[in-house]
Design an enzyme around this catalytic site. Structure first.
Site, PDB file in Angstrom:
ATOM      1  N   ASN A  12     -13.630   4.983 -45.491  1.00 15.58           N
ATOM      2  CA  ASN A  12     -13.203   5.641 -44.265  1.00 15.58           C
ATOM      3  C   ASN A  12     -12.032   6.594 -44.465  1.00 15.58           C
ATOM      4  O   ASN A  12     -11.808   7.472 -43.656  1.00 15.58           O
ATOM      5  CB  ASN A  12     -12.843   4.588 -43.212  1.00 15.58           C
ATOM      6  CG  ASN A  12     -11.945   3.504 -43.741  1.00 15.58           C
ATOM      7  OD1 ASN A  12     -12.253   2.834 -44.729  1.00 15.58           O
ATOM      8  ND2 ASN A  12     -10.805   3.312 -43.117  1.00 15.58           N
ATOM      9  N   GLY A  57     -17.324  -3.137 -35.716  1.00 15.14           N
ATOM     10  CA  GLY A  57     -17.325  -3.220 -37.176  1.00 15.14           C
ATOM     11  C   GLY A  57     -16.487  -4.383 -37.696  1.00 15.14           C
ATOM     12  O   GLY A  57     -16.902  -5.105 -38.608  1.00 15.14           O
ATOM     13  N   GLN A  74     -18.989   3.722 -41.649  1.00 15.06           N
ATOM     14  CA  GLN A  74     -18.833   5.181 -41.743  1.00 15.06           C
ATOM     15  C   GLN A  74     -20.145   5.893 -42.055  1.00 15.06           C
ATOM     16  O   GLN A  74     -20.192   7.126 -42.051  1.00 15.06           O
ATOM     17  CB  GLN A  74     -17.789   5.535 -42.813  1.00 15.06           C
ATOM     18  CG  GLN A  74     -16.366   5.152 -42.426  1.00 15.06           C
ATOM     19  CD  GLN A  74     -15.788   6.035 -41.319  1.00 15.06           C
ATOM     20  OE1 GLN A  74     -16.204   7.181 -41.120  1.00 15.06           O
ATOM     21  NE2 GLN A  74     -14.830   5.510 -40.584  1.00 15.06           N
ATOM     22  N   SER A 116     -20.762   0.129 -36.301  1.00 15.45           N
ATOM     23  CA  SER A 116     -19.965   0.157 -35.075  1.00 15.45           C
ATOM     24  C   SER A 116     -20.307   1.386 -34.248  1.00 15.45           C
ATOM     25  O   SER A 116     -20.327   2.505 -34.749  1.00 15.45           O
ATOM     26  CB  SER A 116     -18.478   0.175 -35.456  1.00 15.45           C
ATOM     27  OG  SER A 116     -17.698   0.266 -34.288  1.00 15.45           O
ATOM     28  N   ALA A 117     -20.554   1.172 -32.951  1.00 18.31           N
ATOM     29  CA  ALA A 117     -21.048   2.251 -32.084  1.00 18.31           C
ATOM     30  C   ALA A 117     -20.057   3.399 -31.897  1.00 18.31           C
ATOM     31  O   ALA A 117     -20.457   4.556 -31.829  1.00 18.31           O
ATOM     32  CB  ALA A 117     -21.431   1.680 -30.719  1.00 18.31           C
ATOM     33  N   HIS A 118     -18.759   3.083 -31.825  1.00 20.66           N
ATOM     34  CA  HIS A 118     -17.815   4.164 -31.478  1.00 20.66           C
ATOM     35  C   HIS A 118     -17.612   5.154 -32.622  1.00 20.66           C
ATOM     36  O   HIS A 118     -16.966   6.182 -32.451  1.00 20.66           O
ATOM     37  CB  HIS A 118     -16.480   3.596 -30.970  1.00 20.66           C
ATOM     38  CG  HIS A 118     -15.573   3.013 -32.009  1.00 20.66           C
ATOM     39  ND1 HIS A 118     -14.581   3.747 -32.608  1.00 20.66           N
ATOM     40  CD2 HIS A 118     -15.509   1.769 -32.559  1.00 20.66           C
ATOM     41  CE1 HIS A 118     -13.921   2.962 -33.473  1.00 20.66           C
ATOM     42  NE2 HIS A 118     -14.472   1.766 -33.454  1.00 20.66           N
ATOM     43  N   THR A 170     -22.057 -14.023 -22.949  1.00 17.24           N
ATOM     44  CA  THR A 170     -22.875 -13.107 -22.154  1.00 17.24           C
ATOM     45  C   THR A 170     -22.822 -11.712 -22.773  1.00 17.24           C
ATOM     46  O   THR A 170     -21.752 -11.209 -23.100  1.00 17.24           O
ATOM     47  CB  THR A 170     -22.353 -13.086 -20.703  1.00 17.24           C
ATOM     48  OG1 THR A 170     -22.386 -14.427 -20.218  1.00 17.24           O
ATOM     49  CG2 THR A 170     -23.201 -12.197 -19.819  1.00 17.24           C
ATOM     50  N   CYS A 230      -5.856   2.798 -38.478  1.00 18.70           N
ATOM     51  CA  CYS A 230      -5.358   1.449 -38.235  1.00 18.70           C
ATOM     52  C   CYS A 230      -3.968   1.230 -38.819  1.00 18.70           C
ATOM     53  O   CYS A 230      -3.322   0.246 -38.511  1.00 18.70           O
ATOM     54  CB  CYS A 230      -6.317   0.441 -38.839  1.00 18.70           C
ATOM     55  SG  CYS A 230      -8.009   0.971 -38.706  1.00 18.70           S
TER      56      CYS A 230
HETATM   57  C1  LIG Z   1     -13.767   1.783 -38.043  1.00 19.50           C
HETATM   58  C2  LIG Z   1     -14.146   0.936 -39.205  1.00 19.50           C
HETATM   59  C3  LIG Z   1     -14.233  -0.465 -39.091  1.00 19.50           C
HETATM   60  C4  LIG Z   1     -13.859  -1.196 -37.828  1.00 19.50           C
HETATM   61  O1  LIG Z   1     -14.765  -0.986 -36.812  1.00 19.50           O
HETATM   62  P1  LIG Z   1     -14.334  -1.396 -35.306  1.00 19.50           P
HETATM   63  O2  LIG Z   1     -15.591  -1.223 -34.522  1.00 19.50           O
HETATM   64  O3  LIG Z   1     -13.276  -0.427 -34.910  1.00 19.50           O
HETATM   65  O4  LIG Z   1     -13.883  -2.796 -35.361  1.00 19.50           O
HETATM   66  C5  LIG Z   1     -14.635  -1.180 -40.192  1.00 19.50           C
HETATM   67  N1  LIG Z   1     -14.934  -0.579 -41.345  1.00 19.50           N
HETATM   68  C6  LIG Z   1     -14.871   0.763 -41.501  1.00 19.50           C
HETATM   69  C7  LIG Z   1     -15.228   1.373 -42.808  1.00 19.50           C
HETATM   70  C8  LIG Z   1     -14.455   1.560 -40.442  1.00 19.50           C
HETATM   71  O5  LIG Z   1     -14.371   2.878 -40.608  1.00 19.50           O
END
Ligand SMILES: *Cc1c(COP(=O)(O)O)cnc(C)c1O
Length: 385
Positions: A152, A72, A180, A200-202, A238, A326
């Site tokens: 978030n 993200g 989110q 973002s995948a996680h 890569t 964060c």
């Molecule tokens: C978690 C988050 C990000 C950052 O994503 P990462 O993959 O951890 O760099 C950015 N924006 C929002 C709203 C998030 O919740």
């Protein structure tokens, strides 16, 4: 100490076994560089392009509108800095909000150092951007609007349809940080007026360190990482084949379960809120009562200090956050809690609980029990809760 009850899905989520199974071959065995000419390389390439098509399918994009990134933060940085750079002859004014993720806010601050002007829109007490407020701040030299799809910390979902429509009418590029939202709430870029979108995948049970940026086909976004010709020459290096494959699998699984999962989470969230508001005095719910992410609950609790509360909760097996993940370690108030004007006597006791697919009603009950006890302990006195 590990988390018996994980209430921090907005910070990250656990990878699903099915996702790991899909990734496994690309970690060992199918390890070829996707840019090579032999068959094993072609298989890596094929896996990447299948993932791109799958992801595009879920959000109604074209495969060539999906660019893989490291997450993200990278997607936000790329979109904001490079659209601003590409448009600098037309103007150097950017509009965002006061409650964006730091990946957006700090990218904007960086651009200010380079001579750009940034307007940080206020939000109302629920954390909502007012579209008429956006309209009022648009200038001749505004080239980019970046507003998150959902916050978030407090879970508020922004009116990005209306915001995007305003941007489009004025011919201004619109980027949204949808980290989110993707995988949580149905989202179609063919129906929404957005030009760029970060994910973002996680955050949806995929692997960490991989994400994507959607770029509408009519946008000409400059390269972010210069080098080889990966990602059509725009993001060299890569490819993270296993990560990309895992992300696509996670998003497909999230999409398949979204309808039921979302309804279940909304019920759980409402139950959580109602009980806490009933059983503990001096509690405010932050964010909008129903225009919010399904699994998000954010309370400000009078007379307690969030970091102390989190320690007591953890002793009872509950993992939650103050503000966003964060910023832990920082003692100052979250910029989001400040922006929604939480009264001072509540603000220091702001805690976020974010639920997900594995959260049960028993988890919520146990969390409420732990919260009651912890608040009582911190408040002391004879009638603490
Ligand atoms: C978690 C988050 C990000 C950052 O994503 P990462 O993959 O951890 O760099 C950015 N924006 C929002 C709203 C998030 O919740």
């Amino acid at each position: 100490m590990s988390c018996k009850i994980y209430m921090d899905h907005a910070a990250t989520t656990e990878m699903l076994p099915q996702v790991r199974d899909k990734m496994e071959p690309y970690l060992m065995g199918e390890f070829a560089n996707a840019s090579t000419a032999y068959d094993m390389g072609a298989r890596s390439r094929k896996a990447i392009e299948q993932a791109r098509a799958d992801i595009a399918g879920v959000i109604d994009a074209l495969p060539e509108e999906i660019y893989f990134t490291s997450g993200g933060s990278e997607s936000d940085n790329w979109a904001i800095k490079n659209i601003a750079g590409a448009k600098k002859k037309e103007g150097r004014h950017i509009i965002t909000s006061k409650i964006e993720h730091h990946a957006v806010l700090r990218s904007c601050q960086y651009l200010e150092q380079l001579g750009y002007e940034v307007t940080y829109l206020d939000v109302d007490d629920y954390g909502l951007i007012r579209p008429e407020d956006l309209s009022r701040h648009i200038r001749e030299d505004t080239t980019l609007i970046t507003i998150m799809a959902a916050n978030n910390e407090i879970g508020t979902m922004e009116p990005i349809g209306e915001i995007g429509a305003i941007a489009r009418k004025k011919g201004i590029v619109f980027h949204t940080d949808a980290v989110q939202v993707v995988g949580q709430v149905p989202l179609s870029v063919s129906r929404l007026p957005v030009d760029l979108l970060s994910a973002s995948a996680h955050k949806f049970h995929g692997p960490k360190g991989v994400g994507f940026l959607y770029v509408k086909s009519d946008q000409d976004l400059p390269s972010f990482i210069h080098g080889g010709s990966q990602e059509r020459g725009k993001r060299a290096g890569t490819e993270n084949v296993a990560g990309i494959v895992g992300m696509a699998e996670a998003l497909k699984l999230a999409a398949a379960e979204m309808r039921m999962g979302r309804t279940r989470l909304i019920r759980l969230r409402n139950y959580f809120c109602e009980r806490v508001m009933h059983e503990i005095r001096g509690v405010r719910l932050n964010g909008h009562p129903y225009r919010r992410l399904p699994g998000n609950v954010n309370f400000s609790i009078e007379g307690v200090e969030a970091t102390a509360l989190l320690v007591l909760l953890e002793e009872q097996g509950v993992c939650a956050s103050a503000g966003s993940a964060c910023n832990t370690g920082e003692t100052r108030l979250s910029h989001v809690i400040t922006a929604i004007r939480v009264p001072e006597r509540f603000a220091a006791g702001s805690v976020r609980f974010t639920m997900g697919r594995e959260t049960t009603r028993d988890d919520v009950d146990a969390t409420i029990r732990a919260l009651r006890e912890s608040v009582a302990l911190l408040r002391g006195g004879s009638n603490p809760v």
